[in-house]
Every structure is written in structure tokens, then in C-alpha cells.
Design a protein around this motif. Structure first.
Motif, short mmCIF file in Angstrom:
data_model
loop_
_atom_site.label_atom_id
_atom_site.label_comp_id
_atom_site.label_asym_id
_atom_site.label_seq_id
_atom_site.Cartn_x
_atom_site.Cartn_y
_atom_site.Cartn_z
N CYS A 146 0.81 -1.22 0.00
CA CYS A 146 0.00 0.00 0.00
C CYS A 146 0.85 1.27 0.00
O CYS A 146 0.53 2.26 -0.69
N LEU A 158 -1.69 4.43 5.88
CA LEU A 158 -2.36 3.23 5.38
C LEU A 158 -1.81 1.98 6.07
O LEU A 158 -2.56 1.09 6.48
N ASN A 161 -2.92 1.47 9.72
CA ASN A 161 -4.34 1.11 9.89
C ASN A 161 -4.68 -0.25 9.27
O ASN A 161 -5.85 -0.62 9.20
N GLY A 162 -3.65 -0.97 8.84
CA GLY A 162 -3.88 -2.34 8.37
C GLY A 162 -4.34 -2.44 6.93
O GLY A 162 -5.14 -3.32 6.59
N CYS A 163 -3.84 -1.59 6.04
CA CYS A 163 -4.22 -1.65 4.63
C CYS A 163 -3.78 -2.98 4.02
O CYS A 163 -2.65 -3.42 4.20
N ASP A 164 -4.72 -3.61 3.31
CA ASP A 164 -4.44 -4.90 2.67
C ASP A 164 -3.90 -4.74 1.25
O ASP A 164 -2.99 -5.44 0.83
N PHE A 185 -9.36 -2.42 3.57
CA PHE A 185 -9.05 -2.77 4.97
C PHE A 185 -9.96 -3.93 5.41
O PHE A 185 -10.89 -4.31 4.70
N GLU A 186 -9.71 -4.43 6.61
CA GLU A 186 -10.54 -5.52 7.10
C GLU A 186 -11.86 -5.02 7.69
O GLU A 186 -12.88 -5.71 7.63
N GLN A 190 -11.23 0.84 10.44
CA GLN A 190 -9.87 1.08 9.94
C GLN A 190 -9.89 2.01 8.73
O GLN A 190 -9.07 2.94 8.64
N ALA A 191 -10.82 1.76 7.79
CA ALA A 191 -10.89 2.59 6.59
C ALA A 191 -11.28 4.03 6.94
O ALA A 191 -10.70 4.99 6.39
N SER A 226 -14.18 7.60 2.64
CA SER A 226 -14.30 6.18 2.97
C SER A 226 -15.76 5.77 2.98
O SER A 226 -16.66 6.58 3.20
N ARG A 229 -15.50 -0.80 4.36
CA ARG A 229 -14.10 -1.09 4.69
C ARG A 229 -13.15 -0.59 3.61
O ARG A 229 -12.01 -1.06 3.50
#
Length: 283
Positions: A146, A158, A161-164, A185-186, A190-191, A226, A229
């Protein structure tokens, strides 16, 4: 010579003169008798008609027939009318049906949002039409790194906050180019946090007919939003390298169109999955 009252009289020269008064009285008497005879006859005729009608009504009521002859229908008496039906009465459930699934639930949690994530699922086709505006589709890109798709502080935001993954696409029209990116995100929380903390911005994506833009210190317009997610960002400016000002409404229009389109695509993703869940067999 004269006669008594009511008799003829003799006039000069011996001629007999009629008694006109007596004749007039007799004629009036005959007229009166004729008039009373006519009135009496009319009354008798009216009474006779009324008697016939009354007799017919009484006859119809007594016989219970609506007509005469062999085809006259017979009305059923109260005892002949049906009382209870053999058919069962309809029954209705008192349990309310469950509410339809909320589409946003299916794009707010990775456990429910199971549809494939691809560039084409967000940005299909070779062009984008928004009203009377048509944008040519340029380069696209998808990566799980990311931070590599960003400029400035947005990369660390990003990541923290756990961006995939991030999916990007560029569109251009009349010397203006905009790159839009969707960060996945999950969870919705988070998003939303990533969009609120956004600083720096998305890195523009050139290629496929679009020259490098919004690099080297040129001023461009950036947005962050946003939904569910997904956090989505834009960076837009002139392909000539000219700085963007608030007076450049064309740059704002392209960015707004891509922002609105991305939001619709994310929402449509939720609607499709919610509809599939509502029609899926249970048990």
C-alpha cells in the motif's frame, strides 16, 4: 192573447216568438249532466286500472315469481340460502418477515465481503461516461504494498491502519488527468480512520497515453473519503504540469466524477452480495 209563464208568446202580425230564456236554461242543464257523466266515467276508469295493477302486484308477491310463463325464475326463501361454507378460512402468520440485509453490512467486514477484488470489479471497460462527459481510461495498477502507491505521509497512515491492498486507475479528458485509488481494509473502522488521518496523498499513475502529471512539486487537487471497509483517494491536475487553483473547475469536475463513481461501485458491491444472501436457500 198570451199564455202562462214558460209558454210561447205571439208577436205582432200573429207570429209565434220562442221563449229564449227557457231554451238557454235547458241547454245549460244538458251541458252540466254531460260534464258530470264524463268526470264520473274517468274516475271509474282510473279505479279500474288501479285495481288491475294492485291485483298483479299481489299475485306476483304471493307467487314469488319475477316473471310469467315457464321461464320465470323462483327466488329462494331464507331457509334455502347457504349458511356455512365447507372451504377453510384463510390464515395469516403473525410473525413479521425478517428485514432485508443491509448492503453496507457486506462491505464493512471482511468476513461478509467475499466478492473478488480486481481492477475490473471497480473500474471496468476502456472509458468512463458520467452524464455528457466521457473520460478515457489510462493505466491501472493493483498491489498489496500500500505505501508504494502514495506520496508523503499517506503511506505510513495506510500501513498503520492495516491496509491490505490498493487498486488504482487513471482517467483523462481535455488535458486533465486524475488517478483514483481504493485502499482495502478488514473493517469499516480502519478505513474511516485512514481517510480522516490522510496527509500527503495518492501517487499519480501515468502511462497508456497519459503523461506524467502531479509530480515534481506541481500543485494538484487531492481528496480522501471512505465507505464501508474501503478508503478511496484521488489526485488530479493538468497533464501540462500547470498548477491547479480553485478557479480550475474542470479539474474539480473530473475529480468529483471519479469520486462519485468509486462510491457507487463500492455500494453496488454491497448490494449484489446482500441480494444474493436474501435469495439464498435456508436450512
Amino acid at each position: 192573447m198570451s199564455f202562462g209563464q214558460g209558454g210561447p208568446s205571439w208577436g205582432p202580425g200573429g207570429n209565434q216568438t220562442p221563449d229564449w230564456a227557457a231554451l238557454a236554461e235547458a241547454s245549460a242543464a244538458r251541458s252540466r249532466r254531460k260534464k258530470w257523466l264524463l268526470i264520473g266515467g274517468g274516475a271509474l276508469a282510473t279505479a279500474a286500472v288501479a285495481a288491475i295493477v294492485a291485483t298483479a302486484v299481489i299475485s306476483t308477491n304471493n307467487s314469488g315469481s319475477t316473471g310469467t310463463g315457464k321461464n320465470a325464475s323462483q327466488l329462494p326463501g331464507p331457509a334455502d340460502l347457504p349458511t356455512d361454507s365447507a372451504e377453510p378460512e384463510p390464515s395469516f402468520s403473525t410473525v413479521a418477515p425478517p428485514p432485508p440485509p443491509d448492503p453496507k453490512d457486506y462491505i464493512s467486514d471482511v468476513k461478509k465481503d467475499r466478492a473478488p477484488l480486481t481492477v475490473d470489479s471497480f473500474y471496468p471497460g476502456r472509458k468512463l461516461t458520467m452524464g455528457d462527459r466521457v473520460y478515457a481510461k489510462g493505466a491501472t495498477h493493483r498491489t498489496t504494498n500500500c505505501a508504494s502507491t502514495t506520496q508523503g505521509a499517506l503511506g505510513s497512515i495506510l500501513a498503520n491502519n492495516g491496509c491490505d491492498q490498493v487498486i488504482r486507475a487513471t482517467y483523462s479528458r481535455a488535458g486533465v488527468a486524475v488517478t483514483v485509488g481504493v485502499a482495502v481494509f478488514e473493517t469499516e473502522a480502519q478505513a474511516k480512520k485512514a481517510a480522516q488521518q490522510a496527509s500527503g496523498g495518492l501517487a499519480s499513475l501515468s502511462g497508456s497515453g497519459v503523461p506524467t502529471f502531479c509530480r515534481g512539486g506541481s500543485v494538484c487537487r487531492r481528496t480522501a473519503n471512505s465507505y464501508g471497509r474501503y478508503a478511496y483517494f484521488t489526485v488530479g491536475g493538468f497533464t501540462s504540469g500547470k498548477n491547479v487553483t480553485t478557479a480550475d473547475k474542470n479539474v474539480y469536475a473530473v475529480g468529483d466524477d471519479l469520486t462519485n463513481f468509486t462510491f457507487r461501485q463500492i455500494r453496488h458491491r454491497g448490494e449484489v452480495q446482500a441480494s444474493a444472501a436474501a435469495t439464498a436457500p435456508t436450512g
